[in-house]
Design an enzyme around this catalytic site. Structure first.
Site, PDB file in Angstrom:
ATOM      1  CD1 TRP A   1      -0.983   1.194  -6.328  1.00 37.89           C
ATOM      2  CD2 TRP A   1      -1.642   2.917  -5.074  1.00 37.89           C
ATOM      3  NE1 TRP A   1      -1.991   1.820  -7.002  1.00 37.89           N
ATOM      4  CE2 TRP A   1      -2.425   2.891  -6.250  1.00 37.89           C
ATOM      5  CE3 TRP A   1      -1.886   3.914  -4.139  1.00 37.89           C
ATOM      6  CZ2 TRP A   1      -3.425   3.810  -6.514  1.00 37.89           C
ATOM      7  CZ3 TRP A   1      -2.896   4.840  -4.401  1.00 37.89           C
ATOM      8  CH2 TRP A   1      -3.641   4.782  -5.579  1.00 37.89           C
ATOM      9  CG  HIS A   2      -0.055   5.866  -1.403  1.00 36.96           C
ATOM     10  ND1 HIS A   2      -0.460   4.687  -0.826  1.00 36.96           N
ATOM     11  CD2 HIS A   2      -1.170   6.643  -1.518  1.00 36.96           C
ATOM     12  CE1 HIS A   2      -1.769   4.767  -0.582  1.00 36.96           C
ATOM     13  NE2 HIS A   2      -2.218   5.928  -1.000  1.00 36.96           N
ATOM     14  N   GLY A   3       4.043   5.613  -3.661  1.00 36.95           N
ATOM     15  CA  GLY A   3       5.293   6.197  -4.159  1.00 36.95           C
ATOM     16  C   GLY A   3       6.485   5.411  -3.661  1.00 36.95           C
TER      17      GLY A   3
ATOM     18  CB  CYS B   1      -0.901  -0.020   1.233  1.00 38.44           C
ATOM     19  SG  CYS B   1      -2.000   1.388   1.351  1.00 38.44           S
TER      20      CYS B   1
ATOM     21  CE1 TYR C   1      -4.593  10.012  -1.176  1.00 37.37           C
ATOM     22  CE2 TYR C   1      -4.470   8.035  -2.512  1.00 37.37           C
ATOM     23  CZ  TYR C   1      -4.344   8.655  -1.296  1.00 37.37           C
ATOM     24  OH  TYR C   1      -3.947   7.924  -0.204  1.00 37.37           O
TER      25      TYR C   1
END
Lengths: 329, 457
Positions: free
Chosen positions: B310-312, B307, B454
């Site tokens: 996934w964001h960076g 998770c 986002y």
């Protein structure tokens, strides 16, 4: 479906009515305030007398102490200071006050280099709270002519401006009014140290000359004052030493001075600017019209950033300036 | 892309949609999605189309080999590798060349790649699992993958949800359109009235935390938590609202996460489409909670690590992921104790941990996050001047008082609405909410071209 469309239309109608009322009548909220144009207009209607106005930008709000003005010059002084106030806006402000019946004896105008060098823009939305729709229309027309404003600016000016202040009026007004006197701001602002000054960015000016539109309005303003027998004087509030030595700053100040000399207008320069200007132009400015206000611009504690003064600096400078006005320095 | 542009684009799209005959509406959606991508990110349209076609072909191959599990698995693996590799190349290439100092030019992230890649993955996995049958045309599938309202920031809608609706002709549904309009207005309220109002404060404070008092840093952290929620859930509501205007339904992406009383509950309510995706496609395949407690904890950690990634690729996102993984593990092992405490205390504790986590999420780097937290704690003091200096950040002048009061009232309004929804008190007041929100949008909305937080992921 019908219900939601009805709700949307009804809400938009309420918003429209509010916007029309706000733009014309919100100024009346300030009728009995210690600050703002409407307060001045109401007072002049109640108690007609000639006033001396100090019209400027945040330089005046942070640089001219209303208590000191009151003590040194009397009760007829009133400060009108709006962030980034430009010559074109200052012209409309004077015109608006005259049309509203305010009797003006003298006007001290801010020689704010950064605002004069910029293209017409609307810096401080609070000005719109204090004026009527006609004033806003004139400002919008001027802004529209620059070709650099769009729907967003129109919306911000007529719809979005000052709604926070109006909706929070029961909280905002008592606090701000209590911290104001004769149009000036009584809030205490601390000074800087050399280190803290080094940590902040110096202001920059994109243009090296007074904007042609602003220059036109400076001339218009001079003529407006002459036609109404108002004594117009210009005041350069002290900037931190480094700023007053900057060549672009001096170039624009010199432009101001050339204009003021041409129209025989008096002006007050701070001592460090005056000395730097002599070096820059290699000549002495016209002695009859210029006054030099002594102030230690090398002291960081007198400044809250490079161009705005701290409370200590503000009081000290205003006392020196008013002494000079009274002929004591 | 600005929100107003998105709305204008949608108004035109929806108008055309209902003007053309029913049987052509799907084709209109297909073309309109392509036009949207052309306008936003034309250079990567080819990539999006290639991935869509390729995944459709792979899914067909998987389904045609349902009797031969090995072959189907091989196609599934091929599909997963291709999609994940493309995603990783675009998401992590820049980090790779920066870390190893390669003199290569940086790659621009294709818009929506994180979202549409996950949609593709869920489609081919579901086809393999037999949960999803390919009885739809390629047009239906591409509408699902490229559906423009979901491209910028999700939600990551499941194939079953959208594809089943595309099987039949989309007809005019006034109830759905009303719901869509109400959602768009509610989303706009969250985005342009609350999130954008907080953005300036948060940006200023996080950019240079050492210049501000500890009170401002605490407010900055709380404001960011609210900004992120309002920005992201606001967009999700707008996206779902636009979906409704096109006659389609979509599940909620948020369910009042800041009313959660524990971290596990929070993750059931926050970015639901991503958290349920991770649960279904990572956590459960890893074994979920069917094995030992240690294995379960490891699975939780891996899921949250993914998770975070996934964001960076930056370390602060990874730390944020691990932090939430650890909180989940900790909560599970201390469930009985926490549940005995009063609800308010549980809520405060949960919000404290969530907000602390957001500091890692928002900071520009891990060092920046640690510095922020350190300054917040070590320099903590409350005085009149500190409070004034913390409030003045809003506008820089005395209007900050009004700005602050209005912000408080707006937050109360939002809180009240969420409480109403939480306890399912829906009735005539839902129209009142729409009216109040629209009033606030018109008069208190922040004008500008702000994008969505986002959209960067």
């Amino acid at each position: 479906m019908k219900k939601i469309i009805r709700t949307i239309l009804l809400t938009l109608m309420i918003c429209f009515i509010y916007i029309v009322i706000k733009n014309e009548y919100a100024r009346l909220l300030l009728a009995n305030a210690n600050f703002g144009m409407e307060a001045l207009i109401t007072e002049s209607k109640k108690n007609p007398k000639e006033v001396n106005l100090w019209i400027g930008s945040s330089m005046f709000r942070m640089g001219i102490d209303s208590n000191s003005l009151y003590n040194q010059l009397g009760e007829n002084e009133f400060i009108l200071a709006y962030n980034g106030n430009q010559p074109y806006l200052e012209f409309y402000e004077i015109e608006y006050l005259l049309n509203s019946g305010v009797e003006i004896n003298q006007i001290y105008l801010d020689m704010y280099v950064y605002a004069a060098a910029s293209e017409p823009a609307l810096g401080d939305l609070r000005l719109l709270l204090q004026t009527d729709t006609d004033f806003k229309n004139k400002v919008w027309k001027e802004l529209h002519q620059t070709g650099k404003v769009g729907f967003k600016d129109f919306w911000e000016m007529y719809v979005g401006a000052n709604n926070d202040v109006i909706f929070a009026w029961p909280f905002y007004y008592p606090l701000v009014n209590q911290a104001s006197f004769q149009g000036g701001n009584l809030r205490t602002v601390g000074g800087m140290t050399t280190d803290s000054l080094n940590n902040i960015d110096k202001p920059t000016v994109s243009e090296t000359v007074i904007n042609s539109k602003q220059m036109d309005y400076l001339i218009k303003m001079i003529k407006l004052c002459q036609n109404n027998n108002i004594i117009l004087k210009f005041v350069e509030t002290p900037k931190y030493y480094e700023i007053s030595q900057d060549n672009i700053y001096l170039k624009i100040i010199n432009e101001y001075i050339n204009l003021l000399d041409e129209y025989h207008i008096e002006y007050y320069l701070s001592n460090y600017t005056y000395e730097a200007l002599i070096k820059y132009t290699q000549k002495e400015p016209n002695c009859e019209k210029n006054h030099i206000v002594l102030f230690n611009s090398k002291e960081p504690a007198f400044f809250s950033d490079y161009i705005h003064m701290s409370s200590d600096g503000k009081v000290k400078y205003t006392i020196n300036l008013t002494k000079l006005i009274n002929g004591f320095q | 892309m600005s929100i107003y542009y998105l709305l204008l684009f949608s108004v035109v799209g929806v108008t055309i949609f209902y003007l053309i005959p029913t049987k052509y509406r799907k084709y209109h959606l297909f073309i309109y999605n392509i036009i949207f991508y052309l306008l936003c990110n034309a250079c990567y349209l080819g990539l999006l189309l290639t991935e869509t076609v390729l995944s459709f072909v792979i899914a067909k191959k998987i389904e045609s080999n349902t009797t031969q599990k090995k072959k189907a698995k091989l196609w599934l693996t091929t599909g997963l590798i291709i999609i994940v590799t493309i995603l990783c190349i675009f998401k992590y290439f820049n980090f790779f060349i920066e870390t190893f100092h390669f003199s290569l030019s940086e790659l621009i992230l294709p818009i929506g790649i994180s979202y549409y890649s996950f949609k593709i993955l869920s489609y081919i996995i579901d086809v393999f699992r037999g949960k999803c049958k390919i009885d739809n045309s390629f047009i239906d599938y591409s509408v699902y993958i490229m559906f423009y309202p979901h491209l910028l920031c999700g939600p990551i809608a499941r194939p079953q949800t959208i594809l089943s609706q595309l099987k039949v002709d989309i007809t005019y549904n006034s109830v759905l359109i009303s719901e869509g309009l109400a959602l768009i207005i509610s989303g706009l309220f969250k985005k342009v009235v609350i999130a954008d109002r907080l953005a300036k404060y948060v940006d200023v404070v996080f950019q240079n935390p050492s210049s501000y008092p500890s009170v401002a840093l605490i407010l900055g952290a709380i404001f960011y938590a609210i900004q992120l929620y309002c920005d992201f859930s606001g967009y999700s509501e707008i996206a779902i609202g636009i979906t409704n205007l096109f006659g389609l339904k979509c599940e909620n992406n948020f369910s009042r996460p800041y009313l959660s009383r524990n971290i596990r509950d929070f993750w059931k309510r926050w970015h639901i489409s991503l958290s349920s995706w991770l649960k279904d496609y990572i956590y459960i395949p890893l074994g979920g909670n069917r094995k030992s407690i240690w294995r379960r904890n490891l699975n939780v950690l891996i899921t949250f690590l993914i998770c975070g990634i996934w964001h960076g690729q930056q370390l602060h996102y990874i730390i944020w992921g691990i932090y939430h993984g650890l909180l989940n593990i900790l909560f599970t092992s201390t469930t009985p104790k926490i549940n005995k405490a009063k609800n308010i205390a549980c809520w405060i504790l949960t919000m404290f941990f969530v907000t602390l986590g957001w500091i890692f999420f928002r900071a520009s780097s891990l060092t920046n996050a640690i510095e922020y937290i350190w300054l917040m704690i070590s320099e903590f003091s409350i005085s009149y001047n500190e409070i004034v200096n913390s409030i003045i950040i809003f506008t820089g002048d005395n209007t900050s008082i009004a700005y602050c009061v209005i912000l408080f009232l707006l937050l109360m309004l939002l809180f009240l609405k969420e409480i109403f929804e939480e306890y399912d008190k829906k009735g005539k007041e839902s129209l009142l909410w729409t009216g109040v929100f629209l009033f606030c949008i018109v008069l208190l909305g922040i004008t500008g071209n702000s994008s969505f937080l986002y959209a960067n992921f």
